[in-house]
Design a protein around this motif. Sequence first.
Motif, PDB file in Angstrom:
ATOM      1  N   SER A  34       0.831  -1.201   0.000  1.00  0.00           N
ATOM      2  CA  SER A  34       0.000   0.000   0.000  1.00  0.00           C
ATOM      3  C   SER A  34       0.869   1.255   0.000  1.00  0.00           C
ATOM      4  O   SER A  34       0.672   2.159  -0.799  1.00  0.00           O
ATOM      5  CB  SER A  34      -0.918  -0.011   1.222  1.00  0.00           C
ATOM      6  N   HIS A  57      -4.209   7.426  -5.108  1.00  0.00           N
ATOM      7  CA  HIS A  57      -4.451   6.224  -5.913  1.00  0.00           C
ATOM      8  C   HIS A  57      -3.228   5.360  -6.179  1.00  0.00           C
ATOM      9  O   HIS A  57      -3.276   4.507  -7.064  1.00  0.00           O
ATOM     10  CB  HIS A  57      -5.060   6.615  -7.257  1.00  0.00           C
ATOM     11  N   LEU A 118      -4.558  -8.305   1.357  1.00  0.00           N
ATOM     12  CA  LEU A 118      -5.391  -7.761   0.282  1.00  0.00           C
ATOM     13  C   LEU A 118      -5.591  -8.772  -0.835  1.00  0.00           C
ATOM     14  O   LEU A 118      -6.467  -8.599  -1.685  1.00  0.00           O
ATOM     15  CB  LEU A 118      -4.737  -6.505  -0.303  1.00  0.00           C
ATOM     16  N   VAL A 129      -6.551   1.199  -5.147  1.00  0.00           N
ATOM     17  CA  VAL A 129      -6.611   1.818  -3.827  1.00  0.00           C
ATOM     18  C   VAL A 129      -7.182   3.224  -3.957  1.00  0.00           C
ATOM     19  O   VAL A 129      -7.001   3.892  -4.977  1.00  0.00           O
ATOM     20  CB  VAL A 129      -5.218   1.864  -3.153  1.00  0.00           C
ATOM     21  N   SER A 130      -7.855   3.649  -2.914  1.00  0.00           N
ATOM     22  CA  SER A 130      -8.337   5.020  -2.816  1.00  0.00           C
ATOM     23  C   SER A 130      -8.045   5.490  -1.395  1.00  0.00           C
ATOM     24  O   SER A 130      -8.358   4.782  -0.435  1.00  0.00           O
ATOM     25  CB  SER A 130      -9.838   5.068  -3.105  1.00  0.00           C
ATOM     26  N   ARG A 131      -7.419   6.667  -1.287  1.00  0.00           N
ATOM     27  CA  ARG A 131      -7.067   7.197   0.032  1.00  0.00           C
ATOM     28  C   ARG A 131      -7.647   8.584   0.227  1.00  0.00           C
ATOM     29  O   ARG A 131      -7.697   9.377  -0.706  1.00  0.00           O
ATOM     30  CB  ARG A 131      -5.549   7.308   0.188  1.00  0.00           C
ATOM     31  N   ASP A 132      -7.988   8.842   1.479  1.00  0.00           N
ATOM     32  CA  ASP A 132      -8.416  10.177   1.894  1.00  0.00           C
ATOM     33  C   ASP A 132      -7.654  10.537   3.161  1.00  0.00           C
ATOM     34  O   ASP A 132      -7.291   9.668   3.954  1.00  0.00           O
ATOM     35  CB  ASP A 132      -9.922  10.210   2.183  1.00  0.00           C
ATOM     36  N   VAL A 139      -6.956   7.304   5.486  1.00  0.00           N
ATOM     37  CA  VAL A 139      -7.969   6.257   5.420  1.00  0.00           C
ATOM     38  C   VAL A 139      -7.932   5.655   4.021  1.00  0.00           C
ATOM     39  O   VAL A 139      -8.036   6.375   3.026  1.00  0.00           O
ATOM     40  CB  VAL A 139      -9.376   6.817   5.728  1.00  0.00           C
ATOM     41  N   GLU A 140      -7.750   4.334   3.966  1.00  0.00           N
ATOM     42  CA  GLU A 140      -7.645   3.633   2.691  1.00  0.00           C
ATOM     43  C   GLU A 140      -8.857   2.746   2.454  1.00  0.00           C
ATOM     44  O   GLU A 140      -9.404   2.179   3.397  1.00  0.00           O
ATOM     45  CB  GLU A 140      -6.416   2.718   2.681  1.00  0.00           C
ATOM     46  N   SER A 141      -9.216   2.628   1.194  1.00  0.00           N
ATOM     47  CA  SER A 141     -10.188   1.618   0.783  1.00  0.00           C
ATOM     48  C   SER A 141      -9.645   0.973  -0.487  1.00  0.00           C
ATOM     49  O   SER A 141      -8.914   1.607  -1.250  1.00  0.00           O
ATOM     50  CB  SER A 141     -11.578   2.221   0.569  1.00  0.00           C
ATOM     51  N   PHE A 142     -10.004  -0.284  -0.677  1.00  0.00           N
ATOM     52  CA  PHE A 142      -9.480  -1.050  -1.789  1.00  0.00           C
ATOM     53  C   PHE A 142     -10.637  -1.601  -2.609  1.00  0.00           C
ATOM     54  O   PHE A 142     -11.661  -1.991  -2.059  1.00  0.00           O
ATOM     55  CB  PHE A 142      -8.584  -2.184  -1.278  1.00  0.00           C
ATOM     56  N   ARG A 143     -10.441  -1.617  -3.901  1.00  0.00           N
ATOM     57  CA  ARG A 143     -11.479  -2.075  -4.822  1.00  0.00           C
ATOM     58  C   ARG A 143     -10.928  -3.244  -5.621  1.00  0.00           C
ATOM     59  O   ARG A 143      -9.787  -3.221  -6.083  1.00  0.00           O
ATOM     60  CB  ARG A 143     -11.880  -0.935  -5.759  1.00  0.00           C
TER      61      ARG A 143
END
Length: 176
Positions: A34, A57, A118, A129-132, A139-143
Amino acid sequence: MAETPLRFPRTIRLDESDVAVFDHAAAPGEWAVSGAFAYSELTADDLQGKTRQAFAHGFLGLESYGRSTLVVVTDIDRASYDGIVELLAQHFVDHYGAPDIAAARPVAEEEAAFAASLCDHPINTLLAVSRDLEERGVVESFRVITPDAPKSHAKIWEIVAQDFDPEDDTARENES
């Protein structure tokens, strides 16, 4: 009893967009994590332009330390996995102020274990990946991107079978 096979992400490049959007793009085929740790000290003001794109990203390739928009789930052997942990530990010493390899190793092990977690998907599954940046931190989210994922674009035409005989003039008369 056989050891459970390990899986780990590898960078993949489907087009040349990573070269355009990141300051430093990872080469295809690098082991990847990541890499959110690279942004732990940044503020919202620091996240501009290509740095923002990499933050939002980018996975971190472990040979070039460049970024990749996508990674692919692959098998990894234990020796390669252990090598990743050592490589990350050394990176933490060289670039993030860890006092020595022994102190850096547990953090490197955690980062590698997270990357491996993952990959609980079939081989060749793509991940994004998408981070904010929030008050509580990064904060990460994965697609998961699969070949049979529903298409997000709308149909603009559809082919429909018709019972039409081109030799039958009555069909044309009925159209008028």
